[in-house]
Design a protein around this motif. Structure first.
Motif, short mmCIF file in Angstrom:
data_model
loop_
_atom_site.label_atom_id
_atom_site.label_comp_id
_atom_site.label_asym_id
_atom_site.label_seq_id
_atom_site.Cartn_x
_atom_site.Cartn_y
_atom_site.Cartn_z
N ASP A 1 0.85 -1.18 0.00
CA ASP A 1 0.00 0.00 0.00
C ASP A 1 0.89 1.25 0.00
OD1 ASP A 1 -1.79 2.07 0.50
OD2 ASP A 1 -3.06 0.85 1.80
N PHE A 2 1.16 1.78 -1.21
CA PHE A 2 2.04 2.94 -1.33
C PHE A 2 1.43 4.17 -0.66
CE2 PHE A 2 3.69 0.33 -4.79
CZ PHE A 2 5.06 0.53 -4.66
N GLU A 3 0.11 4.30 -0.71
CA GLU A 3 -0.54 5.45 -0.09
C GLU A 3 -0.33 5.45 1.42
OE1 GLU A 3 -4.54 6.53 -1.41
OE2 GLU A 3 -4.36 5.03 -2.98
N LYS A 4 -0.58 4.31 2.04
CA LYS A 4 -0.44 4.21 3.49
C LYS A 4 1.02 4.43 3.91
CE LYS A 4 -1.79 1.19 7.33
NZ LYS A 4 -2.43 -0.11 7.68
N ALA A 5 1.95 3.89 3.12
CA ALA A 5 3.37 4.06 3.44
C ALA A 5 3.76 5.53 3.38
CB ALA A 5 4.22 3.24 2.47
N SER B 1 16.73 6.84 7.27
CA SER B 1 15.38 6.48 7.70
C SER B 1 14.61 6.15 6.43
CB SER B 1 14.70 7.65 8.41
OG SER B 1 15.40 7.99 9.58
N THR B 2 13.81 5.08 6.47
CA THR B 2 13.20 4.62 5.22
C THR B 2 11.99 3.75 5.50
OG1 THR B 2 13.68 3.46 3.14
CG2 THR B 2 14.72 2.59 5.12
N ILE B 3 11.16 3.58 4.48
CA ILE B 3 10.05 2.64 4.55
C ILE B 3 10.57 1.25 4.19
CG2 ILE B 3 7.93 1.91 3.40
CD1 ILE B 3 7.31 4.08 5.29
N ARG B 4 10.43 0.32 5.10
CA ARG B 4 10.89 -1.05 4.83
C ARG B 4 9.81 -1.81 4.06
NH1 ARG B 4 13.05 -3.93 9.87
NH2 ARG B 4 14.88 -2.69 9.28
N VAL B 5 10.19 -2.30 2.89
CA VAL B 5 9.31 -3.12 2.07
C VAL B 5 9.88 -4.54 2.04
CG1 VAL B 5 8.25 -3.42 -0.19
CG2 VAL B 5 8.76 -1.12 0.64
N HIS B 6 9.05 -5.50 2.33
CA HIS B 6 9.51 -6.89 2.39
C HIS B 6 9.50 -7.50 0.98
CE1 HIS B 6 9.38 -6.69 6.78
NE2 HIS B 6 8.23 -6.07 6.64
N THR B 7 10.45 -7.04 0.17
CA THR B 7 10.47 -7.40 -1.25
C THR B 7 10.72 -8.89 -1.47
OG1 THR B 7 12.76 -6.59 -1.23
CG2 THR B 7 11.07 -5.13 -2.14
N ASN B 8 11.66 -9.45 -0.73
CA ASN B 8 11.95 -10.87 -0.90
C ASN B 8 10.72 -11.72 -0.60
OD1 ASN B 8 13.28 -13.65 0.15
ND2 ASN B 8 14.68 -12.62 -1.27
N GLU B 9 10.01 -11.33 0.45
CA GLU B 9 8.79 -12.06 0.82
C GLU B 9 7.69 -11.87 -0.21
OE1 GLU B 9 6.93 -14.79 3.22
OE2 GLU B 9 8.99 -14.08 3.27
N MET B 10 7.66 -10.71 -0.86
CA MET B 10 6.69 -10.50 -1.94
C MET B 10 6.88 -11.56 -3.03
SD MET B 10 6.79 -6.33 -2.31
CE MET B 10 5.66 -6.24 -3.71
N GLY B 11 8.15 -11.81 -3.37
CA GLY B 11 8.44 -12.83 -4.38
C GLY B 11 8.03 -14.21 -3.95
N ARG B 12 8.33 -14.56 -2.71
CA ARG B 12 8.00 -15.90 -2.19
C ARG B 12 6.48 -16.11 -2.13
NH1 ARG B 12 11.87 -19.08 -0.03
NH2 ARG B 12 13.98 -18.22 0.17
N VAL C 1 -2.86 -10.12 -2.30
CA VAL C 1 -2.21 -10.06 -0.99
C VAL C 1 -1.47 -8.72 -0.89
CG1 VAL C 1 -0.51 -11.09 0.55
CG2 VAL C 1 -1.95 -12.56 -0.88
N THR C 2 -1.83 -7.91 0.10
CA THR C 2 -1.17 -6.63 0.33
C THR C 2 -0.30 -6.74 1.58
OG1 THR C 2 -3.03 -5.43 -0.65
CG2 THR C 2 -1.49 -4.16 0.68
N LEU C 3 1.01 -6.67 1.38
CA LEU C 3 1.94 -6.81 2.50
C LEU C 3 2.10 -5.48 3.24
CD1 LEU C 3 2.59 -9.43 0.92
CD2 LEU C 3 4.96 -9.14 1.62
N PRO C 4 2.26 -5.53 4.55
CA PRO C 4 2.46 -4.29 5.31
C PRO C 4 3.87 -3.74 5.10
CG PRO C 4 2.66 -6.19 6.75
CD PRO C 4 2.24 -6.72 5.42
N THR C 5 4.03 -2.45 5.32
CA THR C 5 5.34 -1.80 5.33
C THR C 5 5.57 -1.23 6.72
OG1 THR C 5 4.40 0.31 4.60
CG2 THR C 5 5.20 -1.20 2.89
N GLU C 6 6.81 -0.88 6.99
CA GLU C 6 7.11 -0.26 8.30
C GLU C 6 8.12 0.87 8.14
OE1 GLU C 6 9.54 -2.91 10.93
OE2 GLU C 6 9.08 -4.39 9.36
#
Length: 340
Positions: free
Chosen positions: A162-166, A295-306, A325-330
């Motif tokens: 969710d790019f908007e929420k991030a 400081s950055t938004i962490r995106v779980h890119t590897n998990e997106m692929g899996r 499936v929409t993965l959370p960011t932090e």
């Protein structure tokens, strides 16, 4: 696991009789009613004979050997290397496919004839923004999973963030930390066709504009857009510095661009975060080792692929309903901005 004894207990006959009936022993003399009762109990309990289990295992092994999955990369090699975001997604896809022993065919959309590769594949994983028309063969291919984009949620599985929420998280942190002037440095999102790519809406940019306008804090001259590369991040920050109207904070849409921006600030003898604060996007490994840790938004890119692969395997096993499936960011806070 159901045993012969379980069936014998239910049908009130000996275990040896059950065994001989289930294994089609023609020498056994048993009433048709008893035989049918044994077979019915076996069906209800889900019992499989040794022979049936062996046949089933062979079928599964055969099916696994036949599975062939195509990986469509919408980025060329230079783009993938300049922004590890998509590289990390691909690595997650490849690792998960390899763990299942699945044969893969990988091709880059703008460097080969995609249609030839689609034919004969059991499934397809598309990494990046791609229009359906770019893959003619995919029209008849039910098992397609899109990662980081979906042309049609009603037809295809997809994995996204969710790019908007991030983006809202980033701006909330800046505002809570007391920053009054905030700029944006970003790149151009591309929607890929077979022989071309067109600029597409970037939710980070549009969300930044929306939120800042709602706060009455938006200034168009504080928004800088070019390509998602480290070099362009450097050039855009230099342009912002030379303008003479430099915001006290910047949201930068990718870590590579932010690392380039940090270099421009350093050359201008500007301190981060004392003079200019920076929050970026992705959390690639390089972000924590930048000249000022980002400081950055962490995106779980590897998990997106899996997860994309897992969705595809579910499709291959019979699921018909498409899933998104929409993965959370932090938000990860390091030295490049003040803590709220």
């Amino acid at each position: 696991m159901v045993t012969i004894k379980d069936i014998a207990d239910r049908t009130h006959v000996s275990a040896s009789t059950v065994s001989r009936v289930l294994n089609n022993d023609e020498t056994i003399s048993v009433l048709d009613e008893t035989r049918e009762r044994i077979l019915q109990a076996a069906r209800e309990l889900g019992y499989k004979t040794i022979l049936e289990r062996r046949i089933l295992q062979k079928k599964k092994a055969s099916k696994k050997e036949m599975v062939s999955v195509g990986i469509v990369l919408c980025q060329n090699v230079e783009e993938e290397l300049s922004d590890p975001y998509f590289l990390s997604i691909r690595q997650g896809v490849e690792a998960e496919l390899s763990s299942h022993g699945i044969k893969t065919t990988m091709f880059r959309l703008r460097e080969t004839d995609a249609d030839q590769h689609v034919e004969g594949l059991d499934g397809l994983i598309v990494i990046g923004r791609l229009k359906e028309s770019a893959l003619k063969g995919a029209r008849d291919l039910e098992n397609v999973v899109y990662i980081n984009h979906s042309p049609d949620d009603d037809l295809y599985d997809s994995v996204a963030i969710d790019f908007e929420k991030a983006t809202e998280k980033v701006l909330k942190h800046f505002l809570d930390a007391g920053y009054k002037t905030i700029g944006y440095i970003g790149g151009r999102e591309r929607l890929h066709l077979k022989n071309e790519s067109i600029t597409y809406e970037d939710k980070r940019h549009t969300t930044f504009e929306r939120v800042m306008k709602e706060k009455g804090m938006y200034k168009e001259e504080w928004v800088y857009i070019d390509e998602f590369t480290m070099a362009h991040g450097y050039e855009l920050m230099k342009k912002a510095i030379l303008s003479g109207d430099l915001p006290e904070a910047f949201f930068v849409a990718s870590d590579p661009m932010a690392i380039g921006a940090l270099r421009a600030l350093q050359e201008a003898s500007l301190q981060v975060p004392e003079d200019v604060a920076v929050i970026s996007f992705d959390d690639i490994e390089m972000a924590r080792y930048a000249s000022t840790p980002l400081s950055t938004i962490r995106v779980h890119t590897n998990e997106m692929g899996r997860i994309g692969v897992k969705l595809l395997l579910e499709r291959l096993n019979g699921r018909k309903l498409p899933l998104k499936v929409t993965l959370p960011t932090e938000l990860v806070i390091r030295e490049s901005c003040r803590k709220a």
